[in-house]
Motif scaffolding. Structure first.
Motif, short mmCIF file in Angstrom:
data_model
loop_
_atom_site.label_atom_id
_atom_site.label_comp_id
_atom_site.label_asym_id
_atom_site.label_seq_id
_atom_site.Cartn_x
_atom_site.Cartn_y
_atom_site.Cartn_z
N UNK A 1 39.61 50.59 26.06
CA UNK A 1 39.73 49.16 26.31
C UNK A 1 39.93 48.95 27.80
N UNK A 2 39.02 48.18 28.40
CA UNK A 2 39.10 47.88 29.83
C UNK A 2 39.61 46.45 29.97
N UNK A 3 40.67 46.27 30.75
CA UNK A 3 41.35 44.97 30.83
C UNK A 3 41.55 44.57 32.29
N UNK A 4 41.67 43.25 32.51
CA UNK A 4 42.14 42.75 33.78
C UNK A 4 43.66 42.87 33.79
N UNK A 5 44.18 43.43 34.87
CA UNK A 5 45.62 43.63 35.00
C UNK A 5 46.12 42.88 36.23
N UNK A 6 47.17 42.07 36.04
CA UNK A 6 47.82 41.41 37.17
C UNK A 6 48.84 42.37 37.76
N UNK B 1 44.29 36.82 43.70
CA UNK B 1 44.65 37.73 44.79
C UNK B 1 45.24 39.05 44.28
N UNK B 2 45.49 39.16 42.99
CA UNK B 2 46.21 40.32 42.49
C UNK B 2 45.65 40.82 41.17
N UNK B 3 44.34 40.86 41.02
CA UNK B 3 43.74 41.34 39.78
C UNK B 3 42.98 42.64 40.01
N UNK B 4 43.17 43.59 39.10
CA UNK B 4 42.44 44.85 39.10
C UNK B 4 41.95 45.11 37.68
N UNK B 5 41.12 46.12 37.50
CA UNK B 5 40.62 46.47 36.18
C UNK B 5 41.19 47.82 35.77
N UNK B 6 41.84 47.83 34.61
CA UNK B 6 42.51 49.04 34.13
C UNK B 6 41.81 49.61 32.90
N UNK B 7 42.00 50.90 32.70
CA UNK B 7 41.44 51.64 31.57
C UNK B 7 42.58 52.05 30.64
N UNK C 1 39.72 40.64 44.65
CA UNK C 1 39.87 40.46 43.21
C UNK C 1 38.80 41.21 42.43
N UNK C 2 39.22 41.88 41.34
CA UNK C 2 38.29 42.47 40.38
C UNK C 2 38.82 42.12 38.99
N UNK C 3 37.99 41.47 38.16
CA UNK C 3 38.48 40.99 36.87
C UNK C 3 37.32 40.85 35.88
N UNK C 4 37.65 40.45 34.64
CA UNK C 4 36.69 40.14 33.58
C UNK C 4 35.67 41.26 33.32
N UNK C 5 36.14 42.46 32.95
CA UNK C 5 35.19 43.53 32.67
C UNK C 5 34.47 43.34 31.34
N UNK C 6 33.24 43.81 31.28
CA UNK C 6 32.50 43.93 30.03
C UNK C 6 31.73 45.25 30.12
N UNK C 7 31.71 46.02 29.04
CA UNK C 7 31.17 47.37 29.12
C UNK C 7 30.13 47.62 28.03
N UNK C 8 29.04 48.29 28.42
CA UNK C 8 27.99 48.69 27.49
C UNK C 8 27.56 50.11 27.86
N UNK C 9 26.76 50.72 26.99
CA UNK C 9 26.26 52.06 27.28
C UNK C 9 24.74 52.04 27.31
N UNK D 1 30.33 45.81 33.94
CA UNK D 1 30.11 44.65 34.79
C UNK D 1 31.44 43.91 34.95
N UNK D 2 31.67 43.36 36.13
CA UNK D 2 32.93 42.66 36.36
C UNK D 2 32.72 41.54 37.39
N UNK D 3 33.74 40.70 37.54
CA UNK D 3 33.68 39.57 38.46
C UNK D 3 34.55 39.85 39.67
N UNK D 4 34.03 39.52 40.85
CA UNK D 4 34.79 39.71 42.07
C UNK D 4 34.95 38.42 42.86
N UNK D 5 36.07 38.33 43.57
CA UNK D 5 36.35 37.20 44.47
C UNK D 5 36.77 37.77 45.82
#
Length: 251
Positions: A82-87, A97-103, A133-141, A151-155
């Motif tokens: 599960x890949x999530x946005x983490x504050x 200003x404080x988002x990353x993507x965690x595994x 900023x790195x957030x909103x992950x979606x994953x496919x194979x 894929x993710x969103x950046x600011x």
């Protein structure tokens, strides 16, 4: 009277509220809801009890302030990822200003999921789309190469703090396994800067075809309205071209 076999009565039919929302039967001025639905008009979903301490992912104090969303996928060995946005060290008010993507990983789809690592951090660059900023992950194979595509969103708030939350692009990282190593591919899809998209390309959702092509669905936002569009690429690295003349699918 009961609805005809194979159907439900419409919202304007009979004495029951909202025609039982097409989720139940009207009898004696009251709705008898189908399984899974409740409420006077059968318009509310009936969720079963869920032990919150045994499911999903809840970040520990050492991992971050909270999590946002989640994109699951099953790995080759049967582990669920599960890949999530983490504050990180903040509140939701300053997510941009404080988002990353965690595994995180779990043995079952429900979890509980355990934190493994942060796999996507902001680049910290004034020129990159994901400077802060790195957030909103979606994953496919990709079935052909076997690579996992996230894929993710950046600011980038370094360039413009005030407009940062409403300026967003979509980036991509990939790996041979959900455990990594993850390779950055940079920005793969940017908003037009005008029209219904405005300066926002966010909420990505990718669909892989057997031939290796990708359909990339995304949200645009011109400050007045939201719309959803689709782009396509012959290969997951791009380039991604807007479909239907760049018009939104809806919105």
């Amino acid at each position: 009277p009961k609805a005809p076999a194979g159907g439900r009565r419409g919202p304007s039919d009979g004495p029951c509220p909202d025609g039982c929302a097409l989720n139940g039967e009207c009898a004696g001025h009251a709705c008898t809801c189908d399984p899974g639905w409740t409420g006077a008009s059968c318009g509310q979903m009936r969720f079963g009890p869920l032990p919150q301490t045994e499911t999903g992912y809840r970040p520990a104090a050492t991992e971050g302030f909270g999590s946002w969303g989640g994109a699951p996928i099953k790995g080759p060995d049967g582990t669920f990822h599960l890949f999530v946005t983490l504050f990180t060290n903040t509140t939701v008010r300053t997510w941009y200003r404080h988002s990353v993507i965690a595994h995180t990983t779990a043995a079952t789809p429900l979890g509980p999921y355990a934190f493994q690592s942060v796999i996507v951090r902001p680049s910290g660059s004034e020129t990159e789309f994901d400077g802060t900023t790195a957030r909103e992950p979606t994953v496919v194979r990709d079935a052909r190469s076997g690579r996992f595509l996230l894929f993710y969103v950046g600011h980038n708030c370094i360039r413009d703090e005030d407009e940062c939350p409403v300026h967003a692009s979509i980036g991509l990282v990939s790996a041979p396994d959900p455990e990594g190593p993850w390779e950055r591919h940079g920005e793969v899809f940017a908003p037009t800067g005008g029209g219904w998209e405005g300066h926002v390309a966010a909420n990505p959702s990718a669909v892989m075809e057997d031939d290796g092509s990708v359909w990339l669905y995304y949200r645009g936002d011109d400050s007045d309205t939201n719309g959803f569009g689709v782009a396509r690429a012959a290969h997951w690295k791009g380039p991604y071209e807007r479909q239907f003349g760049g018009a939104p699918l809806f919105g």
